[in-house]
Write a protein that holds these residues in place. Sequence first.
Motif, short mmCIF file in Angstrom:
data_model
loop_
_atom_site.label_atom_id
_atom_site.label_comp_id
_atom_site.label_asym_id
_atom_site.label_seq_id
_atom_site.Cartn_x
_atom_site.Cartn_y
_atom_site.Cartn_z
N MET A 1 56.76 -42.91 -18.37
CA MET A 1 55.39 -42.57 -18.72
C MET A 1 54.39 -43.04 -17.68
SD MET A 1 55.11 -42.97 -22.83
CE MET A 1 53.38 -42.66 -22.73
N SER A 2 54.71 -44.02 -16.87
CA SER A 2 53.80 -44.52 -15.85
C SER A 2 54.46 -44.44 -14.49
CB SER A 2 53.40 -45.97 -16.13
OG SER A 2 52.66 -46.50 -15.04
N GLN A 3 53.66 -44.09 -13.52
CA GLN A 3 54.17 -44.07 -12.16
C GLN A 3 54.00 -45.43 -11.48
OE1 GLN A 3 55.75 -41.26 -11.03
NE2 GLN A 3 55.42 -40.64 -13.13
N ARG A 4 53.22 -46.32 -12.07
CA ARG A 4 52.89 -47.58 -11.41
C ARG A 4 53.46 -48.82 -12.09
NH1 ARG A 4 46.76 -46.82 -9.15
NH2 ARG A 4 47.39 -45.48 -7.44
N LEU A 5 53.68 -48.77 -13.35
CA LEU A 5 54.22 -49.92 -14.06
C LEU A 5 55.73 -49.76 -14.22
CD1 LEU A 5 51.59 -50.25 -16.93
CD2 LEU A 5 51.94 -51.85 -15.04
N PRO A 6 56.44 -50.87 -14.27
CA PRO A 6 57.88 -50.74 -14.54
C PRO A 6 58.09 -50.19 -15.95
CG PRO A 6 57.22 -53.06 -14.42
CD PRO A 6 56.01 -52.25 -14.11
N GLN A 7 59.19 -49.52 -16.15
CA GLN A 7 59.49 -49.00 -17.48
C GLN A 7 59.68 -50.17 -18.44
OE1 GLN A 7 62.46 -46.00 -17.63
NE2 GLN A 7 62.38 -45.82 -19.85
N PHE A 8 59.00 -50.10 -19.56
CA PHE A 8 59.11 -51.17 -20.56
C PHE A 8 60.51 -51.15 -21.16
CE2 PHE A 8 58.80 -52.55 -25.00
CZ PHE A 8 58.40 -53.86 -24.79
N GLN A 9 61.11 -52.33 -21.26
CA GLN A 9 62.45 -52.46 -21.81
C GLN A 9 62.37 -53.21 -23.15
OE1 GLN A 9 65.11 -51.04 -20.33
NE2 GLN A 9 63.79 -50.35 -18.67
N ALA A 10 62.56 -52.51 -24.24
CA ALA A 10 62.47 -53.14 -25.56
C ALA A 10 63.51 -54.25 -25.71
CB ALA A 10 62.65 -52.08 -26.65
N ALA A 11 64.64 -54.10 -25.06
CA ALA A 11 65.71 -55.10 -25.19
C ALA A 11 65.31 -56.46 -24.64
CB ALA A 11 66.98 -54.60 -24.49
N THR A 12 64.39 -56.47 -23.69
CA THR A 12 63.97 -57.75 -23.10
C THR A 12 62.53 -58.12 -23.50
OG1 THR A 12 63.24 -56.63 -21.09
CG2 THR A 12 65.51 -57.50 -21.13
N TYR A 85 45.08 -34.47 -23.35
CA TYR A 85 46.29 -33.83 -23.87
C TYR A 85 46.59 -34.25 -25.31
CZ TYR A 85 51.15 -32.21 -23.96
OH TYR A 85 52.33 -31.59 -24.28
N ILE A 86 46.41 -35.52 -25.60
CA ILE A 86 46.68 -36.05 -26.95
C ILE A 86 45.60 -35.60 -27.94
CG2 ILE A 86 46.77 -38.17 -28.33
CD1 ILE A 86 48.06 -39.51 -25.78
N HIS A 87 44.34 -35.66 -27.53
CA HIS A 87 43.25 -35.46 -28.50
C HIS A 87 42.77 -34.02 -28.63
CE1 HIS A 87 42.71 -39.53 -29.91
NE2 HIS A 87 43.12 -39.88 -28.71
N TYR A 88 43.04 -33.18 -27.66
CA TYR A 88 42.63 -31.78 -27.79
C TYR A 88 43.19 -31.12 -29.05
CZ TYR A 88 42.08 -26.82 -26.87
OH TYR A 88 41.79 -25.48 -27.00
N PRO A 89 44.50 -31.19 -29.32
CA PRO A 89 45.00 -30.53 -30.54
C PRO A 89 44.45 -31.16 -31.82
CG PRO A 89 46.81 -31.58 -29.34
CD PRO A 89 45.58 -31.75 -28.51
N ARG A 173 51.08 -40.56 -18.51
CA ARG A 173 51.04 -39.24 -19.13
C ARG A 173 51.48 -39.38 -20.58
NH1 ARG A 173 48.27 -38.60 -15.27
NH2 ARG A 173 48.80 -37.33 -13.45
N ALA A 174 51.09 -38.42 -21.38
CA ALA A 174 51.48 -38.40 -22.79
C ALA A 174 52.93 -37.95 -22.93
CB ALA A 174 50.57 -37.45 -23.57
N GLU A 175 53.52 -38.34 -24.03
CA GLU A 175 54.88 -37.88 -24.33
C GLU A 175 54.89 -36.36 -24.37
OE1 GLU A 175 56.51 -39.65 -27.88
OE2 GLU A 175 55.74 -41.61 -27.31
N GLY A 176 55.80 -35.77 -23.65
CA GLY A 176 55.94 -34.32 -23.64
C GLY A 176 54.90 -33.58 -22.82
N GLN A 177 54.03 -34.29 -22.12
CA GLN A 177 52.99 -33.63 -21.35
C GLN A 177 53.59 -32.90 -20.16
OE1 GLN A 177 49.63 -36.08 -20.31
NE2 GLN A 177 48.53 -34.36 -19.42
#
Length: 184
Positions: A1-12, A85-89, A173-177
């Motif tokens: 979802m982000s190009q700049r932050l590391p992917q969040f890992q729920a396991a850690t 993208y999220i709020h338009y619909p 970006r939003a999920e599915g964007q």
Amino acid sequence: MSQRLPQFQAATATDEQKAVLQDILSGPRGNLNGPFLGWIFSPELAQHAQRLGAFCRYQTGLPLRLSELAILVTAARWQAQAEWYIHYPIAMQAGLPADVAEAIRIGLEPKFADEDDKLIYRFATELYQAKRVSDATYKQAADRFGHTVVVNLVGLLGYYALVAMTLNVFEMRAEGQDSLPFHE
């Protein structure tokens, strides 16, 4: 979802991060779409911001259509791809006319059939452009909605500016964007 932050890992995830995620998922949103996986790298900020956001989105005293209109004005002002993208619909489902939203998206002043829509647009636009709201616009908003709702509207605009900044800085970006409403 982000190009700049590391992917969040729920396991850690830390206990604080898990608590924030649980609060978001069990709250009125029920999902992590938006800035939350950016904010989670600062769990204390995430907790405060998500609580403020729940209030600003669901408890301002404004009808949903007007809240979503204010959010779309903010998204367009910041050219926040995911926010739009999220709020338009949601805005469309709440009854905001599509031609109003499109004018806002492309930077034109909409033609309003509804006076409340026009007032919210004018309030938000004045605040973003002039960094102030004119006496006439303030009086009209306070007379129409009351002081509490006007305070809440300012909070909503500020909160969604924070959301937009977060989304933009971390290129989220939003999920599915799969499309971008604003040119980059």
